[in-house]
Every structure is written in C-alpha cells, then in structure tokens.
Design a protein around this motif. Sequence first.
Motif, mmCIF file in Angstrom:
data_model
loop_
_atom_site.group_PDB
_atom_site.id
_atom_site.type_symbol
_atom_site.label_atom_id
_atom_site.label_comp_id
_atom_site.label_asym_id
_atom_site.label_seq_id
_atom_site.Cartn_x
_atom_site.Cartn_y
_atom_site.Cartn_z
ATOM 1 N N SER A 170 0.828 -1.209 0.000
ATOM 2 C CA SER A 170 0.000 0.000 0.000
ATOM 3 C C SER A 170 0.860 1.256 0.000
ATOM 4 O O SER A 170 0.515 2.254 -0.634
ATOM 5 C CB SER A 170 -0.931 -0.007 1.216
ATOM 6 N N ARG A 171 2.001 1.218 0.712
ATOM 7 C CA ARG A 171 2.911 2.360 0.712
ATOM 8 C C ARG A 171 3.503 2.577 -0.674
ATOM 9 O O ARG A 171 3.675 3.722 -1.111
ATOM 10 C CB ARG A 171 4.030 2.153 1.737
ATOM 11 N N LYS A 172 3.824 1.511 -1.369
ATOM 12 C CA LYS A 172 4.357 1.626 -2.724
ATOM 13 C C LYS A 172 3.322 2.266 -3.650
ATOM 14 O O LYS A 172 3.657 3.116 -4.483
ATOM 15 C CB LYS A 172 4.770 0.265 -3.248
ATOM 16 N N ILE A 173 2.070 1.853 -3.505
ATOM 17 C CA ILE A 173 1.008 2.419 -4.342
ATOM 18 C C ILE A 173 0.845 3.906 -4.057
ATOM 19 O O ILE A 173 0.743 4.729 -4.973
ATOM 20 C CB ILE A 173 -0.314 1.660 -4.097
ATOM 21 N N LEU A 174 0.832 4.278 -2.756
ATOM 22 C CA LEU A 174 0.716 5.686 -2.388
ATOM 23 C C LEU A 174 1.902 6.484 -2.918
ATOM 24 O O LEU A 174 1.737 7.580 -3.469
ATOM 25 C CB LEU A 174 0.629 5.824 -0.873
ATOM 26 N N ALA A 175 3.109 5.939 -2.770
ATOM 27 C CA ALA A 175 4.311 6.629 -3.248
ATOM 28 C C ALA A 175 4.244 6.857 -4.751
ATOM 29 O O ALA A 175 4.633 7.928 -5.247
ATOM 30 C CB ALA A 175 5.550 5.830 -2.880
ATOM 31 N N GLN A 176 3.757 5.896 -5.482
ATOM 32 C CA GLN A 176 3.660 6.035 -6.931
ATOM 33 C C GLN A 176 2.680 7.146 -7.299
ATOM 34 O O GLN A 176 2.928 7.925 -8.231
ATOM 35 C CB GLN A 176 3.221 4.715 -7.569
ATOM 36 N N LYS A 177 1.574 7.247 -6.570
ATOM 37 C CA LYS A 177 0.604 8.310 -6.838
ATOM 38 C C LYS A 177 1.205 9.681 -6.540
ATOM 39 O O LYS A 177 0.982 10.646 -7.291
ATOM 40 C CB LYS A 177 -0.656 8.080 -6.011
ATOM 41 N N ILE A 178 1.966 9.773 -5.465
ATOM 42 C CA ILE A 178 2.643 11.042 -5.144
ATOM 43 C C ILE A 178 3.662 11.377 -6.229
ATOM 44 O O ILE A 178 3.771 12.527 -6.673
ATOM 45 C CB ILE A 178 3.317 10.950 -3.764
ATOM 46 N N THR A 189 9.160 14.424 0.094
ATOM 47 C CA THR A 189 8.212 13.530 0.763
ATOM 48 C C THR A 189 8.562 12.074 0.510
ATOM 49 O O THR A 189 8.570 11.250 1.440
ATOM 50 C CB THR A 189 6.776 13.803 0.269
ATOM 51 N N LEU A 190 8.858 11.732 -0.729
ATOM 52 C CA LEU A 190 9.188 10.349 -1.068
ATOM 53 C C LEU A 190 10.466 9.893 -0.363
ATOM 54 O O LEU A 190 10.560 8.753 0.095
ATOM 55 C CB LEU A 190 9.329 10.207 -2.586
ATOM 56 N N LYS A 191 11.425 10.797 -0.234
ATOM 57 C CA LYS A 191 12.656 10.465 0.482
ATOM 58 C C LYS A 191 12.357 10.137 1.932
ATOM 59 O O LYS A 191 12.871 9.160 2.497
ATOM 60 C CB LYS A 191 13.642 11.630 0.371
ATOM 61 N N ILE A 192 11.523 10.972 2.570
ATOM 62 C CA ILE A 192 11.162 10.737 3.962
ATOM 63 C C ILE A 192 10.382 9.441 4.110
ATOM 64 O O ILE A 192 10.530 8.712 5.097
ATOM 65 C CB ILE A 192 10.357 11.938 4.500
ATOM 66 N N MET A 193 9.559 9.121 3.124
ATOM 67 C CA MET A 193 8.788 7.876 3.148
ATOM 68 C C MET A 193 9.655 6.641 2.940
ATOM 69 O O MET A 193 9.208 5.522 3.167
ATOM 70 C CB MET A 193 7.704 7.912 2.071
ATOM 71 N N GLY A 194 10.900 6.838 2.478
ATOM 72 C CA GLY A 194 11.798 5.713 2.271
ATOM 73 C C GLY A 194 11.896 5.255 0.835
ATOM 74 O O GLY A 194 12.201 4.084 0.562
ATOM 75 N N PHE A 195 11.671 6.185 -0.100
ATOM 76 C CA PHE A 195 11.741 5.846 -1.514
ATOM 77 C C PHE A 195 12.795 6.697 -2.219
ATOM 78 O O PHE A 195 13.032 7.848 -1.848
ATOM 79 C CB PHE A 195 10.382 6.066 -2.191
ATOM 80 N N GLU A 196 13.384 6.121 -3.230
ATOM 81 C CA GLU A 196 14.381 6.813 -4.044
ATOM 82 C C GLU A 196 13.878 6.872 -5.479
ATOM 83 O O GLU A 196 13.360 5.886 -6.003
ATOM 84 C CB GLU A 196 15.708 6.061 -3.987
ATOM 85 N N ILE A 197 14.024 8.054 -6.086
ATOM 86 C CA ILE A 197 13.651 8.210 -7.490
ATOM 87 C C ILE A 197 14.833 7.782 -8.354
ATOM 88 O O ILE A 197 15.934 8.318 -8.222
ATOM 89 C CB ILE A 197 13.256 9.663 -7.801
ATOM 90 N N THR A 198 14.618 6.797 -9.197
ATOM 91 C CA THR A 198 15.661 6.260 -10.073
ATOM 92 C C THR A 198 15.227 6.448 -11.527
ATOM 93 O O THR A 198 14.061 6.790 -11.802
ATOM 94 C CB THR A 198 15.876 4.767 -9.790
ATOM 95 N N PRO A 199 16.133 6.227 -12.480
ATOM 96 C CA PRO A 199 15.742 6.323 -13.889
ATOM 97 C C PRO A 199 14.595 5.381 -14.260
ATOM 98 O O PRO A 199 13.856 5.628 -15.218
ATOM 99 C CB PRO A 199 17.032 5.947 -14.628
ATOM 100 N N ASP A 200 14.446 4.310 -13.500
ATOM 101 C CA ASP A 200 13.388 3.341 -13.790
ATOM 102 C C ASP A 200 12.101 3.613 -13.016
ATOM 103 O O ASP A 200 11.138 2.851 -13.113
ATOM 104 C CB ASP A 200 13.874 1.925 -13.461
#
Length: 214
Positions: A170-178, A189-200
């Motif tokens: 569910s967190r992955k889905i929310l992160a993708q929407k953000i 926000t995504l960094k704080i949530m624990g996500f990294e933006i990559t080329p993919d």
Amino acid sequence: MKLLGRLEIKSNDKIREFLEKEHVGRVASIDEGGFPQIIPMNFAFVNDAIYMHSYRKGEKLDNISNNSKVGFEVDRELEFLPSYFSHPTDASQADTLYISVVIKGNASFVTDNAEKTVALNELMKKYQPEGNYEPLTNNDLVLDEVAVFKVVSKSIRGKYKIGQNLNSESRKILAQKIFDKNSSTAKETLKIMGFEITPDGLSMIDEPVWWFIL
C-alpha cells in the motif's frame, strides 16, 4: 490507539533533527483573561531548550511573567493527498502527510549575558548560515535591547504520518501516486517515506520506523 502509537516518532535524533531544521514554531501562553495566545516565532533548539527572542515589551512576555506554563509546536506539511487517490468521488478520503512536534514546558527569561549570547548566535547561525555577520559577544550593548526567553520541556511528543501505518504494498502504491502527481514537495516527501527516485521509477530504500520514548 494502535494507529496513534504507530504515528508517534520513535527517535530522539529525529525530534532533534526536525527542531533544528524547521524555521517557524508557535508558542502558546495564557493571557490575563485565561485565553491562550499563540504567536509564530523564530527559534533555536540549543541544549535541549527552545530559545526565542523578542522586543523587551509585549503581551507574550507579560503572559510568561504571570504564568510560565507554555506550549510550543512545530509542524511541516509534507504532502496533501487528494481524495481521488483513494476514491473517485468521496471527498472525506482526502488526507495529509505531515511531521509535528508538540512541547509542554515552562518558559523563563534569560538574564545571563553568556547564555543570551549563545542563544542569539545560534539563532543567527540557523537563519543566516551563509555568514557575513560578526557573532555577538557577552559585552555587546545589543544584549540589553532584546528579550530572550527559553522553554524547557516537561513533555515532548513527535508524530509523523508518512504512510508507516500502511503495509509495504500500500505504501508503494501511495508513493507512486505522489510521484505521478509531481508536486513541488514530492521528491522530499518520497525520500522521507523511504523511496528513491531512479531512472526506472521508484525504489524502496528504507522501511522507516519512527518512535519517540522519553
């Protein structure tokens, strides 16, 4: 209660990091009529106390003189989550990701010039990190022209809402929407949530756990 517990920050360091970084806090004092007065203030978090400066006269100073018990709050809105993230038409599904810290404590006026100097220099360091000023010394006349007061906490609570109450999928889905909405705050926000933006796209780099225990 389970949800509230999962939203509470678990880390003293995260509380400190947040207070050291944020620029605006709100101090609440009690006026002569018994009503709370809330004022936005610049502040510095030094040696586990909140320091603020002010003109030498004012209602908040009178309030503190009469009643030292105060509240202090700092918050940051990370991301507004529009209702359509969860439901196509139900407006009640709108939500917000945020960080907040609430302190209850006692305020007192700083009269020692050495402590006053430290507080004012820390404020300058925080708000003008590029320098280009001369730090104050204990003998500077300006010390007599401003009031400095501090808040020492009796209790301090921190809360994050960054999706940690959700399961990983569910967190992955929310992160993708953000990520797709691409607001001005999305990257942080995504960094704080624990996500990294990559080329993919998005990659989960952390399972953040926040808990604050005194």
